[in-house]
Design a protein around this motif. Structure first.
Motif, PDB file in Angstrom:
ATOM      1  N   GLN A  50       0.844  -1.189   0.000  1.00  0.00           N
ATOM      2  CA  GLN A  50       0.000   0.000   0.000  1.00  0.00           C
ATOM      3  C   GLN A  50       0.884   1.246   0.000  1.00  0.00           C
ATOM      4  N   PRO A  51       1.035   1.911  -1.153  1.00  0.00           N
ATOM      5  CA  PRO A  51       1.794   3.167  -1.185  1.00  0.00           C
ATOM      6  C   PRO A  51       1.014   4.274  -0.468  1.00  0.00           C
ATOM      7  N   ALA A  53      -1.409   8.975 -10.275  1.00  0.00           N
ATOM      8  CA  ALA A  53      -1.407   7.911  -9.275  1.00  0.00           C
ATOM      9  C   ALA A  53      -1.864   6.594  -9.881  1.00  0.00           C
ATOM     10  N   ARG A  66       0.968   5.224 -11.981  1.00  0.00           N
ATOM     11  CA  ARG A  66       2.061   4.692 -11.169  1.00  0.00           C
ATOM     12  C   ARG A  66       1.672   3.352 -10.551  1.00  0.00           C
ATOM     13  N   ARG A  67       0.421   3.234 -10.095  1.00  0.00           N
ATOM     14  CA  ARG A  67      -0.018   1.962  -9.531  1.00  0.00           C
ATOM     15  C   ARG A  67       0.086   0.860 -10.570  1.00  0.00           C
ATOM     16  N   GLU A  68      -0.352   1.141 -11.799  1.00  0.00           N
ATOM     17  CA  GLU A  68      -0.262   0.153 -12.871  1.00  0.00           C
ATOM     18  C   GLU A  68       1.196  -0.204 -13.155  1.00  0.00           C
ATOM     19  N   TRP A  96       3.769   0.014 -11.018  1.00  0.00           N
ATOM     20  CA  TRP A  96       4.314  -0.768  -9.903  1.00  0.00           C
ATOM     21  C   TRP A  96       3.779  -2.191  -9.907  1.00  0.00           C
ATOM     22  N   GLN A  97       2.511  -2.363 -10.321  1.00  0.00           N
ATOM     23  CA  GLN A  97       1.972  -3.714 -10.414  1.00  0.00           C
ATOM     24  C   GLN A  97       2.740  -4.511 -11.458  1.00  0.00           C
ATOM     25  N   VAL A 154      -0.559  -4.435  -5.618  1.00  0.00           N
ATOM     26  CA  VAL A 154      -0.099  -3.086  -5.324  1.00  0.00           C
ATOM     27  C   VAL A 154      -1.326  -2.182  -5.378  1.00  0.00           C
ATOM     28  N   HIS A 155      -1.713  -1.648  -4.235  1.00  0.00           N
ATOM     29  CA  HIS A 155      -2.910  -0.819  -4.148  1.00  0.00           C
ATOM     30  C   HIS A 155      -2.639   0.580  -4.688  1.00  0.00           C
ATOM     31  N   ALA A 156      -3.692   1.295  -4.985  1.00  0.00           N
ATOM     32  CA  ALA A 156      -3.578   2.675  -5.436  1.00  0.00           C
ATOM     33  C   ALA A 156      -3.035   3.539  -4.305  1.00  0.00           C
ATOM     34  N   PRO A 157      -2.149   4.492  -4.613  1.00  0.00           N
ATOM     35  CA  PRO A 157      -1.642   5.383  -3.567  1.00  0.00           C
ATOM     36  C   PRO A 157      -2.765   6.163  -2.906  1.00  0.00           C
TER      37      PRO A 157
END
Length: 240
Positions: A106-107, A122, A125-127, A129-130, A148-151
């Motif tokens: 969880q960012p 955001a 970036r989540r996509e 990082w996933q 990896v959750h959304a920031p």
């Protein structure tokens, strides 16, 4: 060893499917040919043997074969919630956490975090990082991809309740990590960005049930501390 490729499921024996763009490109870079073997996993456990049946200019088809219920996950689930570090350090952190078997990431946007993300950025970036987590699982043999959750801002975050809540603390009253994390229950580990959490943020975390823990007398970087804690917890679980 056959190339390992993440392919969203559900997969089934005998199925012929077109690989997604990323895995297809990987197969082409490796210059695999029809008949060559690959290993597929969909992130939900186990892996599938498969072989290439068609190589096109930009598309690759494979035939799914037998399922192997192999698991390489840590005995104890560890979830990380952390302030987003600056520059490309978050990419490195996500990659190494996935290699170590983290259950989810969880960012968080904290007071001292340099990174500030608008909603559209955001999501991108989540996509990204996933994708980093998926690539790490392809490399290390993990068959369950960490989410990896959304920031989200720390002040707006709603942590799960069915976990042991721990916060990496710079305060002197923090207890050693492994002393606080006894048993086999899943762990949620909260860590700050550069400079750690503020006194106000840590106080709010404690009020929310997070117990302060320490990794020892050294001051670790924002991207090092959660990985050190993750490694300690997973290795301790494997030893039990």
């Amino acid at each position: 060893m056959p190339a390992r490729l993440h392919c969203p499921g559900p997969l089934r024996e005998g199925q012929v499917l077109a690989l997604p763009t990323g895995p297809a490109r990987h197969v082409q870079v490796l210059r695999l040919q029809p008949g060559d073997e690959v290993t597929l996993f969909d992130g939900n456990g186990g892996e599938w043997s498969a072989h290439v049946v068609k190589m096109g200019r930009s598309d690759v088809d494979v035939r799914v074969q037998a399922h192997e219920p192999v698991e390489r996950e840590p005995a104890r689930a560890v979830h990380l919630a952390l302030g987003i570090p600056a520059n490309d350090r978050m990419d490195w952190l996500v990659e190494k956490a996935a290699e170590l078997g983290v259950a989810s990431i969880q960012p968080l946007v904290t007071e001292r975090a340099v990174v500030r993300l608008a909603a559209d950025r955001a999501a991108r970036r989540r996509e990204h990082w996933q994708g980093v987590a998926i690539a790490a699982c392809e490399q290390c043999g993990g068959n369950r991809v960490p989410v990896v959750h959304a920031p989200v801002a720390l002040t707006q975050w709603q942590p799960p309740t069915d976990v042991v809540r721990l916060v990496l603390s710079l305060a002197r009253e923090g207890v050693p990590l492994l002393q606080a994390a006894t048993g086999d229950a899943p762990v949620l580990l909260l860590s700050g960005a550069e400079g750690g959490l503020t006194a106000q943020e840590e106080a709010a975390a404690r009020q929310a049930g997070f117990a302060p823990v320490t990794l020892g007398p050294r001051v670790l970087r924002a991207e090092t501390a959660p990985l050190a804690a993750l490694a300690a917890l997973t290795l301790a679980g494997a030893a039990r």
